[in-house]
Design an enzyme around this catalytic site. Structure first.
Site, PDB file in Angstrom:
ATOM      1  N   HIS A 146       0.798  -1.271  -0.150  1.00 37.56           N
ATOM      2  CA  HIS A 146       0.186  -0.077   0.022  1.00 37.56           C
ATOM      3  C   HIS A 146       0.803   1.277  -0.134  1.00 37.56           C
ATOM      4  O   HIS A 146       2.214   1.501   0.628  1.00 37.56           O
ATOM      5  CB  HIS A 146      -0.837   0.159   1.298  1.00 37.56           C
ATOM      6  CG  HIS A 146      -0.155   0.207   2.754  1.00 37.56           C
ATOM      7  ND1 HIS A 146       0.113   1.388   3.139  1.00 37.56           N
ATOM      8  CD2 HIS A 146       0.436  -0.788   3.327  1.00 37.56           C
ATOM      9  CE1 HIS A 146       0.835   1.096   4.096  1.00 37.56           C
ATOM     10  NE2 HIS A 146       1.015  -0.116   4.279  1.00 37.56           N
ATOM     11  N   HIS A 155      11.900  -1.043 -12.935  1.00 39.75           N
ATOM     12  CA  HIS A 155      11.927  -2.581 -13.097  1.00 39.75           C
ATOM     13  C   HIS A 155      11.841  -3.070 -11.681  1.00 39.75           C
ATOM     14  O   HIS A 155      12.936  -2.864 -11.020  1.00 39.75           O
ATOM     15  CB  HIS A 155      12.954  -3.075 -14.131  1.00 39.75           C
ATOM     16  CG  HIS A 155      12.785  -4.511 -14.249  1.00 39.75           C
ATOM     17  ND1 HIS A 155      13.494  -5.352 -15.136  1.00 39.75           N
ATOM     18  CD2 HIS A 155      11.872  -5.374 -13.780  1.00 39.75           C
ATOM     19  CE1 HIS A 155      13.190  -6.604 -15.115  1.00 39.75           C
ATOM     20  NE2 HIS A 155      12.204  -6.556 -14.298  1.00 39.75           N
TER      21      HIS A 155
HETATM   22  O1  JB2 Z   1      16.671  -0.483 -29.958  1.00 38.59           O
HETATM   23  C1  JB2 Z   1      16.050  -1.581 -29.852  1.00 38.59           C
HETATM   24  C2  JB2 Z   1      16.505  -2.890 -29.309  1.00 38.59           C
HETATM   25  N1  JB2 Z   1      17.808  -3.147 -28.747  1.00 38.59           N
HETATM   26  C3  JB2 Z   1      17.867  -4.450 -28.414  1.00 38.59           C
HETATM   27  N2  JB2 Z   1      14.923  -1.795 -30.473  1.00 38.59           N
HETATM   28  C4  JB2 Z   1      14.254  -2.828 -30.660  1.00 38.59           C
HETATM   29  N3  JB2 Z   1      13.105  -2.973 -31.518  1.00 38.59           N
HETATM   30  N4  JB2 Z   1      14.460  -4.085 -29.907  1.00 38.59           N
HETATM   31  C5  JB2 Z   1      15.853  -3.946 -29.333  1.00 38.59           C
HETATM   32  N5  JB2 Z   1      16.645  -4.961 -28.769  1.00 38.59           N
HETATM   33  C6  JB2 Z   1      16.211  -6.289 -28.685  1.00 38.59           C
HETATM   34  O2  JB2 Z   1      15.915  -6.759 -27.429  1.00 38.59           O
HETATM   35  C7  JB2 Z   1      17.080  -7.332 -29.298  1.00 38.59           C
HETATM   36  O3  JB2 Z   1      16.935  -7.352 -30.608  1.00 38.59           O
HETATM   37  C8  JB2 Z   1      16.305  -8.498 -28.564  1.00 38.59           C
HETATM   38  O4  JB2 Z   1      15.330  -9.094 -29.201  1.00 38.59           O
HETATM   39  C9  JB2 Z   1      16.064  -8.117 -27.178  1.00 38.59           C
HETATM   40  C10 JB2 Z   1      16.842  -8.308 -26.124  1.00 38.59           C
HETATM   41  O5  JB2 Z   1      16.621  -9.612 -25.808  1.00 38.59           O
HETATM   42  P1  JB2 Z   1      17.103 -10.186 -24.254  1.00 38.59           P
HETATM   43  O6  JB2 Z   1      16.488 -11.715 -24.376  1.00 38.59           O
HETATM   44  O7  JB2 Z   1      18.844 -10.115 -24.441  1.00 38.59           O
HETATM   45  O8  JB2 Z   1      16.903  -9.309 -23.125  1.00 38.59           O
HETATM   46  P2  JB2 Z   1      15.538  -9.186 -22.521  1.00 38.59           P
HETATM   47  O9  JB2 Z   1      15.639  -7.614 -22.130  1.00 38.59           O
HETATM   48  O10 JB2 Z   1      14.300  -9.182 -23.484  1.00 38.59           O
HETATM   49  O11 JB2 Z   1      15.226  -9.997 -21.360  1.00 38.59           O
HETATM   50  C11 JB2 Z   1      16.080  -9.970 -20.527  1.00 38.59           C
HETATM   51  O12 JB2 Z   1      15.627  -9.390 -19.379  1.00 38.59           O
HETATM   52  C12 JB2 Z   1      14.236  -9.873 -18.751  1.00 38.59           C
HETATM   53  C13 JB2 Z   1      13.937  -8.895 -17.631  1.00 38.59           C
HETATM   54  C14 JB2 Z   1      16.162 -11.526 -20.075  1.00 38.59           C
HETATM   55  O13 JB2 Z   1      17.146 -11.821 -19.155  1.00 38.59           O
HETATM   56  C15 JB2 Z   1      14.971 -12.106 -19.479  1.00 38.59           C
HETATM   57  O14 JB2 Z   1      15.287 -13.502 -19.085  1.00 38.59           O
HETATM   58  C16 JB2 Z   1      14.627 -11.394 -18.284  1.00 38.59           C
HETATM   59  N6  JB2 Z   1      13.000 -11.544 -17.740  1.00 38.59           N
END
Ligand code: JB2
Length: 214
Positions: A146, A155
């Protein structure tokens, strides 16, 4: 009117955002998950959802009416990175509205306020009079008690617990399973490491870890 949503990002975090949106659609909301963008513009589908280009394609797709809303679906950023904030501004600059996605299996008190572009994942609990800003991630099973006040682009990682009255300023990261006791303030851009127990205020930009966190 149907909200046509694009996820900005197609990695691990996007998997959970897409699943959340699919659960919202199954629950009867008038939403359509149109696709996701990533850096390549040509990634494989995620949970059946196609990659529809890069962020540079967003203004054209918005102008054509193929997209109306967006969610920043990149989760992981270094403590000093403003990537999520920049992607949030890019989505708005493309002419899209930020979409707030509350998983049907999250519990959000009626008196809580959730900002635009924020995602509340499955199992999360947001208690009365909590105020959550824009483009925030309340990740799986996080607990926001609350009267917490959470700024923009924050995050709160899976299983993190904020006791009542905690204040998180813009761009903070509270790591997986961390605990912040009541009425503390975590400064702008600070990081609380996974599993930490915070018993004192944390300065802007600082990183604390351990129990008690230092
Ligand atoms: O400028 C961007 C950009 N930079 C990175 N524009 C767009 N549209 N996409 C971008 N990306 C994309 O973010 C990459 O191409 C990739 O698809 C994604 C990063 O993927 P990754 O799996 O490395 O990180 P995440 O942030 O999606 O997930 C992490 O963090 C979460 C909080 C993982 O560790 C997860 O397990 C975790 N839950």
């Amino acid at each position: 009117m149907t909200r046509r949503i694009v996820c900005i990002g197609g990695g691990g975090h996007a998997v959970v955002v897409i699943d959340t949106l699919q659960a919202i659609a199954r629950a009867g909301a008038d939403v359509e998950l149109a696709g996701f963008t990533d850096e390549t513009g040509a990634a494989q589908p995620v949970l059946g959802v196609p990659c529809i280009g890069t962020d540079a394609d967003l203004p054209r797709l918005a102008a054509a009416g193929r997209l109306t809303h967006f969610i920043v679906a990149v989760g992981s950023t270094r403590a000093d990175s403003d990537l999520r904030a920049r992607l949030f501004e890019a989505g708005k600059a493309a002419g899209l509205e930020p979409f707030a996605a509350l998983h049907p299996a999250a519990i959000v008190a009626g008196s809580a306020t959730i900002g635009v572009g924020t995602v509340v994942m499955a199992g999360a609990v947001v208690q009365p009079r909590a105020v959550i800003g824009r483009n925030v991630i309340v990740n799986t099973r996080a607990a926001i008690d609350h009267d917490c006040r959470i700024g923009d682009h924050v995050h709160v990682a899976p299983g993190a617990v904020l006791s009542g009255g905690v204040r998180l300023e813009d761009g903070c990261h509270v790591g997986t399973g961390a605990v912040v006791v009541q009425n503390l303030r975590i400064g702008r851009g600070a990081t609380v490491a996974a599993g930490a127990t915070v018993i004192r205020d944390v300065a802007a930009g600082a990183m604390v870890r351990g129990t008690p966190a230092r």
